[in-house]
Design an enzyme around this catalytic site. Structure first.
Site, PDB file in Angstrom:
ATOM      1  N   ASP A  74       8.380  28.457 -30.139  1.00  0.00           N
ATOM      2  CA  ASP A  74       8.171  29.695 -29.387  1.00  0.00           C
ATOM      3  C   ASP A  74       7.018  30.543 -29.894  1.00  0.00           C
ATOM      4  O   ASP A  74       6.483  31.359 -29.166  1.00  0.00           O
ATOM      5  CB  ASP A  74       9.471  30.515 -29.335  1.00  0.00           C
ATOM      6  CG  ASP A  74      10.162  30.579 -30.676  1.00  0.00           C
ATOM      7  OD1 ASP A  74       9.499  30.288 -31.699  1.00  0.00           O
ATOM      8  OD2 ASP A  74      11.356  30.918 -30.724  1.00  0.00           O
ATOM      9  N   GLU A 125       9.367 -12.130   4.664  1.00  0.00           N
ATOM     10  CA  GLU A 125       8.105 -12.090   5.410  1.00  0.00           C
ATOM     11  C   GLU A 125       7.316 -13.388   5.252  1.00  0.00           C
ATOM     12  O   GLU A 125       6.597 -13.809   6.155  1.00  0.00           O
ATOM     13  CB  GLU A 125       7.240 -10.909   4.946  1.00  0.00           C
ATOM     14  CG  GLU A 125       7.686  -9.592   5.554  1.00  0.00           C
ATOM     15  CD  GLU A 125       6.749  -8.448   5.226  1.00  0.00           C
ATOM     16  OE1 GLU A 125       6.978  -7.357   5.742  1.00  0.00           O
ATOM     17  OE2 GLU A 125       5.803  -8.640   4.431  1.00  0.00           O
ATOM     18  N   GLU A 167       0.814  -1.214   0.000  1.00  0.00           N
ATOM     19  CA  GLU A 167       0.000   0.000   0.000  1.00  0.00           C
ATOM     20  C   GLU A 167       0.851   1.270   0.000  1.00  0.00           C
ATOM     21  O   GLU A 167       0.387   2.333  -0.374  1.00  0.00           O
ATOM     22  CB  GLU A 167      -0.971  -0.025   1.194  1.00  0.00           C
ATOM     23  CG  GLU A 167      -0.354   0.156   2.564  1.00  0.00           C
ATOM     24  CD  GLU A 167       0.276  -1.139   3.106  1.00  0.00           C
ATOM     25  OE1 GLU A 167       0.233  -2.158   2.397  1.00  0.00           O
ATOM     26  OE2 GLU A 167       0.831  -1.117   4.211  1.00  0.00           O
ATOM     27  N   THR A 227      10.223  -0.431   8.509  1.00  0.00           N
ATOM     28  CA  THR A 227      11.380  -0.476   7.611  1.00  0.00           C
ATOM     29  C   THR A 227      11.092  -0.025   6.199  1.00  0.00           C
ATOM     30  O   THR A 227      11.992   0.364   5.482  1.00  0.00           O
ATOM     31  CB  THR A 227      11.929  -1.901   7.502  1.00  0.00           C
ATOM     32  OG1 THR A 227      10.908  -2.710   6.930  1.00  0.00           O
ATOM     33  CG2 THR A 227      12.347  -2.442   8.834  1.00  0.00           C
ATOM     34  N   ASP A 264      14.633  23.977 -32.390  1.00  0.00           N
ATOM     35  CA  ASP A 264      14.913  25.041 -33.338  1.00  0.00           C
ATOM     36  C   ASP A 264      16.330  25.530 -33.095  1.00  0.00           C
ATOM     37  O   ASP A 264      17.002  25.082 -32.163  1.00  0.00           O
ATOM     38  CB  ASP A 264      13.859  26.148 -33.317  1.00  0.00           C
ATOM     39  CG  ASP A 264      13.555  26.635 -31.926  1.00  0.00           C
ATOM     40  OD1 ASP A 264      14.351  26.336 -31.032  1.00  0.00           O
ATOM     41  OD2 ASP A 264      12.531  27.306 -31.751  1.00  0.00           O
ATOM     42  N   ASP A 301       3.348  27.658 -33.407  1.00  0.00           N
ATOM     43  CA  ASP A 301       3.996  26.410 -32.994  1.00  0.00           C
ATOM     44  C   ASP A 301       3.115  25.587 -32.065  1.00  0.00           C
ATOM     45  O   ASP A 301       3.414  24.426 -31.787  1.00  0.00           O
ATOM     46  CB  ASP A 301       5.316  26.703 -32.259  1.00  0.00           C
ATOM     47  CG  ASP A 301       6.395  27.181 -33.212  1.00  0.00           C
ATOM     48  OD1 ASP A 301       6.292  26.837 -34.402  1.00  0.00           O
ATOM     49  OD2 ASP A 301       7.308  27.884 -32.780  1.00  0.00           O
TER      50      ASP A 301
HETATM   51  P1  ATP Z   1      14.681  29.350 -35.835  1.00  0.00           P
HETATM   52  O1  ATP Z   1      13.564  28.588 -36.432  1.00  0.00           O
HETATM   53  O2  ATP Z   1      15.987  28.692 -35.973  1.00  0.00           O
HETATM   54  O3  ATP Z   1      14.427  29.815 -34.455  1.00  0.00           O
HETATM   55  P2  ATP Z   1      13.808  31.815 -36.713  1.00  0.00           P
HETATM   56  O4  ATP Z   1      12.728  31.556 -35.753  1.00  0.00           O
HETATM   57  O5  ATP Z   1      14.563  33.068 -36.545  1.00  0.00           O
HETATM   58  O6  ATP Z   1      14.799  30.624 -36.746  1.00  0.00           O
HETATM   59  P3  ATP Z   1      12.012  32.731 -38.570  1.00  0.00           P
HETATM   60  O7  ATP Z   1      11.763  33.765 -37.551  1.00  0.00           O
HETATM   61  O8  ATP Z   1      10.914  31.898 -39.091  1.00  0.00           O
HETATM   62  O9  ATP Z   1      13.156  31.762 -38.114  1.00  0.00           O
HETATM   63  O10 ATP Z   1      12.696  33.491 -39.753  1.00  0.00           O
HETATM   64  C1  ATP Z   1      12.878  32.856 -40.977  1.00  0.00           C
HETATM   65  C2  ATP Z   1      13.646  33.779 -41.903  1.00  0.00           C
HETATM   66  O11 ATP Z   1      12.937  34.989 -42.067  1.00  0.00           O
HETATM   67  C3  ATP Z   1      14.989  34.171 -41.378  1.00  0.00           C
HETATM   68  O12 ATP Z   1      15.985  33.258 -41.753  1.00  0.00           O
HETATM   69  C4  ATP Z   1      15.230  35.501 -42.029  1.00  0.00           C
HETATM   70  O13 ATP Z   1      15.738  35.298 -43.332  1.00  0.00           O
HETATM   71  C5  ATP Z   1      13.853  36.074 -42.145  1.00  0.00           C
HETATM   72  N1  ATP Z   1      13.571  37.000 -41.048  1.00  0.00           N
HETATM   73  C6  ATP Z   1      13.632  36.742 -39.737  1.00  0.00           C
HETATM   74  N2  ATP Z   1      13.292  37.832 -39.022  1.00  0.00           N
HETATM   75  C7  ATP Z   1      13.007  38.788 -39.903  1.00  0.00           C
HETATM   76  C8  ATP Z   1      12.582  40.145 -39.798  1.00  0.00           C
HETATM   77  N3  ATP Z   1      12.375  40.712 -38.625  1.00  0.00           N
HETATM   78  N4  ATP Z   1      12.396  40.844 -40.919  1.00  0.00           N
HETATM   79  C9  ATP Z   1      12.589  40.256 -42.099  1.00  0.00           C
HETATM   80  N5  ATP Z   1      12.979  39.010 -42.281  1.00  0.00           N
HETATM   81  C10 ATP Z   1      13.191  38.260 -41.202  1.00  0.00           C
END
Ligand code: ATP
Length: 923
Positions: free
Chosen positions: A635, A704, A297, A734, A339, A639
């Site tokens: 993130d 036991e 138990e 125990t 990622d 996602d």
């Molecule tokens: P990971 O998936 O490794 O975390 P990440 O989240 O930065 O990468 P995304 O944010 O999807 O990937 O970005 C994909 C692509 O978009 C980047 O590789 C870049 O070329 C372009 N990118 C990212 N941020 C910007 C931005 N603020 N303005 C314009 N283009 C961007």
């Protein structure tokens, strides 16, 4: 009206404003304005209305919980046993069994309480934050400090922390916590529907829902228990966590053993009556003892506590686990989908180079010297305009997306004006960054009295939209096919170095026109150049990846970045060897399910580049279908489905959105890959420890049962070597403390050098039972019987001699049963040391490395001494003080039990080593 009732009325009026009155009236009602509250007024209201949190109803429910512990099915079985022994006239045994029930219930209660506290305490590690406007300035505060009248900013991914009436903007919200409906609904300041039910009102958003898109501002009209969520919480009891698979399995096994115990007890009665000539009363009492001693138990509460201890330890290591059961899933995780940015790398990007078709500048060691090149200056101006970040001083206080911060830093090094106020003044419109488009654009006034569309994004998204490029003097010339190829080659050269590459472009538009639709705007662009940035791997990642490899865990990188950048980073941290296999996830849409399945099959580590949230979900589902246990990081808002679909969804505590955190099972407070590996390690450790104390608890069954077996088979010639009350004292005294201590065993060497446990493998395996019952248990029982007979024979006993009360040999008999009682305890101490490792030697973990166990054993010895020497216990348990030479006889017992198991483990290790090196086992 008294002060108190006035305050009460005021609370009522704020808690129940009429949210559908016109905005200005509502603000007036709440004594606030669009500039928000002053910090001082907010502090006053916080005192008046209390913190913005949900209080649980009831509070003290422990009488109910305790009642549950003494009435669960295994306890009921023991109640029946107690009643039975009472019925046949043995009050002492009945009381002892009730004591067993009560002590176990108390232990279970305390352990479950601790487990619950551990999970609740996690909330304190990661307080939710909200952005509010206070004193006219945006500020990030702890959500518990929100008060009615606060002006809040709601953005994509945010969890809404109070009931809010929107005043500007529009958002999509997921209200599933309130309505059960998971499809997001639109809520906008522009919409009103006076007839709608409050939850359906199109301009209200509620605490507990999450924003899945858009941006809005609004005023808080209810907090804490006055919110709609608060009402639901007040109505409903907290939902109890479902038992984890581990607990369910153990419960099944506990029942199986309980049934075996019942069968044994029932079978014992006729054997004792007819075989050993015992009275029915006595044989029923013995049967009850046998039953009470063998019903496991105490097992379940110890497991719950072991999981809770692990959850607490994980929290200290940067991983918050939301469910106890996640700990065991972590232990069998065999694929990590991670990622790249921020998890494998630092997410602290530094500008590396800028490149135009006619000039280039290295920014790693600071601003380039000499006259600025005109094309680089135009590129820098575009980088400063198409940006939402802000730079602090000396690298501190930067705000915004790390990619944008790096772009802005590059612009500053090239001499551009990066003042956010100038940028805001010039900006007419923004086309936000969309991960699917991989582009962001802004429409700005000037230079040269024109409006300019500035675009930045992934090179392969920008380049096809360009028709011209800059000539060395800054004029526009056609972008030829050769030039395009040159740009692409350059992008690949940068990406190969592990740099993130962004392309920039612009186009002039007639001034003052309304912003064109996005698809129309982002065309006919003039290619300006590239900005690259470096995001180095986090310290410790290389080692963590290597640890995964030795532990048989496969890593799959899923990133939005360029395939070559992703490949270079993977190579730097050791994922996929020297030439990691890269799959361009944009091609995934064209792949058949079967083809993707084939790509994922096998043990190969992969890098999915240019991936999308849909691709993540797809990959998680296929891997699970292949039988893998998958941990997946994420993130963003999008996602969430992939996080839910994985076995362990891992969200980022610092950079992630509230939506991702909500959808995940584990949150990393430091966003680091090494924490995932540490969590897996802890998962394995706790599972091992659960197995250790299961072996420990099961091992005492044999000593036991054996005395009763010897007695029954002796056919009356051998007296019972252990009294029922001694057996029960052993059971209570125990089992619990050492098994609790074993749940805190440090990690055994080799935990991370063996492959993951198959998730279908049951927690209690055949070899464990053999080790517990037939190896350790048998050795302890043999020592116990040896002690018993040694004392008996030395006292002049021969088979069949009477030993009952009043007989000459009675005292000797009492000493012999005491010897058998202490023999069991001494043997179990040996067992406790033996089960501390499953494979390794005790020396490799250190005899004193688990101080809890040493303390538990000390307590056990004190208890045993009390049982033998304290007069009241002595007469209750029918023990007798032993002479010193008998006690000395007991000293080697623990060493013999532990030593035998040490030898067994040594032989096992030798055999494994021999098999691994391909030779036949020598022994
Ligand atoms: P990971 O998936 O490794 O975390 P990440 O989240 O930065 O990468 P995304 O944010 O999807 O990937 O970005 C994909 C692509 O978009 C980047 O590789 C870049 O070329 C372009 N990118 C990212 N941020 C910007 C931005 N603020 N303005 C314009 N283009 C961007």
């Amino acid at each position: 009206m008294s002060d108190a009732s006035e305050a009460q009325a005021s609370v009522q009026s704020l808690a129940e404003p009429v949210p559908d009155e016109p905005p200005d009236l509502l603000l007036h009602h709440l004594h606030t304005s669009r500039r928000g509250l002053s910090a001082r007024e907010a502090a006053r209201r916080l005192l008046q209305y209390g913190p913005n949190e949900l209080r649980r109803r009831g509070g003290r429910r422990w009488p109910g919980e305790l009642a549950r512990q003494v009435t669960h099915p295994l306890a009921l079985l023991l109640w029946v046993a107690a009643a039975l022994s009472y019925a046949v006239g043995s009050r002492n045994v009945a009381i002892a069994v009730v004591l067993v029930i009560v002590l176990n219930a108390l232990f279970a209660f305390v352990q479950e309480l601790q487990a619950e506290r551990a999970v609740e305490a996690l909330a304190r590690y990661l307080p939710p934050h909200v952005t509010v406007v206070r004193d006219g300035e945006p500020a990030v505060i702890d959500a518990r400090q929100l008060v009615p009248g606060d002006m809040v900013v709601i953005e994509e991914g945010v969890r809404i922390a109070a009931d809010v009436r929107l005043l500007s903007g529009a958002v999509d919200v997921d209200m599933s916590t309130l309505t059960g409906e998971s499809v997001p609904v639109l809520r906008s300041a522009e919409l009103t529907d006076l007839r709608a039910h409050r939850l359906d009102a199109p301009d209200l958003v509620f605490s507990g829902s999450t924003c899945t898109g858009g941006e809005a501002r609004g005023v808080v009209f209810a907090t804490g228990m006055h919110t709609q969520l608060g009402r639901i919480a007040a109505l409903s009891e907290r939902v109890k966590e479902r038992p984890s698979p581990l607990e369910a399995q153990v419960r099944r096994v506990a029942w199986l053993i309980a049934f075996i115990a019942i069968a044994m007890a029932i079978a014992f009665v006729p054997i004792a009556v007819f075989g050993a000539g015992l009275s029915i009363r006595n044989s029923v009492v013995f049967a009850v003892g046998l039953l009470a001693g063998n019903v496991p138990e105490g097992l379940l509460p110890v497991i719950t506590l072991a999981l809770a201890v692990a959850v607490r330890a994980l929290a200290r290591r940067g991983a918050l686990v939301k469910r106890l059961s996640a700990v065991e899933t972590l232990g069998s995780t065999d694929v990590i989908c991670t990622d790249k940015t921020g998890t494998l790398t630092e997410n602290h990007m530094r500008p590396a180079t800028t490149w135009t078709t006619t000039a280039q500048a290295d920014l790693r060691s600071g601003a380039p010297s000499g006259e600025p090149d005109p094309t680089l200056a135009i590129l820098a101006a575009a980088a400063a305009a198409c940006n939402n970040a802000a730079l602090g001083t000396n690298g501190h206080g930067d705000t915004g997306d790390p990619t944008e911060v790096a772009v802005l830093a590059a612009a500053r090094l090239l001499g551009a004006d990066v003042d956010p106020d100038t940028r805001t003044r010039r900006r007419r419109h923004a086309y936000v960054f969309e991960p699917q488009r991989k582009l962001m654009s802004t429409l700005d006034t000037g230079p040269a009295d024109r409006d300019w569309l500035h675009t930045k994004g992934a090179p392969e998204a920008v380049l096809p939209r360009c028709e011209t490029r800059l000539a060395p003097d800054g004029e526009q010339v056609a972008l030829t096919e050769e030039e395009r190829i040159r740009v692409t080659v350059q992008v690949e050269a940068f990406a190969n170095q592990g740099l993130r590459v962004l392309a920039f472009a612009r186009r002039a538009l007639p001034p003052g026109q309304p912003p064109p639709p996005r698809e129309e705007a982002e065309t006919e662009l003039c290619f300006l150049g590239l900005v690259t940035m470096l995001d180095p791997p986090r310290p410790g990642t290389v080692e963590a990846v290597a640890r995964c490899h030795t532990a048989g865990i496969r890593i799959i990188v899923i990133t939005g970045d360029h395939p070559l950048t992703a490949k270079a980073v993977a190579r730097q941290v050791g994922v996929g060897g020297d030439q990691p296999t890269v799959v361009n996830a944009q091609a995934l849409g064209h792949l058949h399910e079967k083809q993707l399945d084939d790509v994922l099959a096998g043990e190969r580590e992969l890098v999915f580049a240019r991936s999308s949230p849909e691709a993540k979900l797809h990959i998680a589902e296929l891997l699970r279908a292949q039988g893998h246990v998958v941990a997946m990081t994420g993130d963003g808002v999008n996602d969430a489905p992939a996080l839910r679909s994985a076995d362990i969804g891992v969200a980022m505590g610092r950079s992630g959105t509230d939506v991702a955190r909500e959808a995940s099972t584990m949150i990393l407070t430091d966003d680091s890959f090494t924490s995932i590996v540490a969590a897996i390690e802890a998962g394995r450790q706790v599972y091992d420890n659960v197995r250790k104390f299961i072996v420990y608890i099961f091992a005492h069954a044999t000593p036991e049962v054996v005395p009763f077996l010897v007695f029954a088979l002796g056919g009356g010639a051998v007296p019972l070597p252990l009294t029922v009350l001694q057996l029960l004292a052993f059971d209570v005294g125990t089992e619990t403390l050492p098994s609790l201590a074993l749940s805190r065993e440090p990690m055994e060497p080799g935990t991370m050098t063996r492959p993951p446990r198959p998730h279908t493998e049951p927690v209690i395996r055949g070899p464990m039972l053999v080790r517990a019952w037939l190896f350790l248990g048998v050795i302890v029982a043999a020592l116990q019987m040896a002690g018993f007979f040694a004392v008996l024979i030395a006292g002049g006993w021969h088979p069949g001699a009477p030993v009952g009360p009043g007989s000459e040999l009675h005292h000797v008999y009492q000493q012999a049963t005491t010897m058998s009682f202490l023999g069991m305890i001494a043997g179990q101490i040996g067992t406790a040391f033996a089960v501390r490792t499953q494979h390794a030697s005790l020396r490799s973990i250190g005899i004193t490395s688990n101080p809890h166990l040493l303390a538990a054993i000390a307590a056990e010895l004190v208890l045993a001494a009390a049982c033998v020497y304290a007069p009241p216990l002595q007469s209750l348990l029918e023990t007798a003080a032993l002479p010193a030479h008998n006690l000395v006889l007991l000293l080697p017992y623990p060493v013999i039990v532990w030593g035998a198991d040490e030898l067994r483990r040594w032989l096992m290790r030798r055999r494994t080593a021999a098999t691994e090196s391909g030779t036949a086992p020598a022994a």
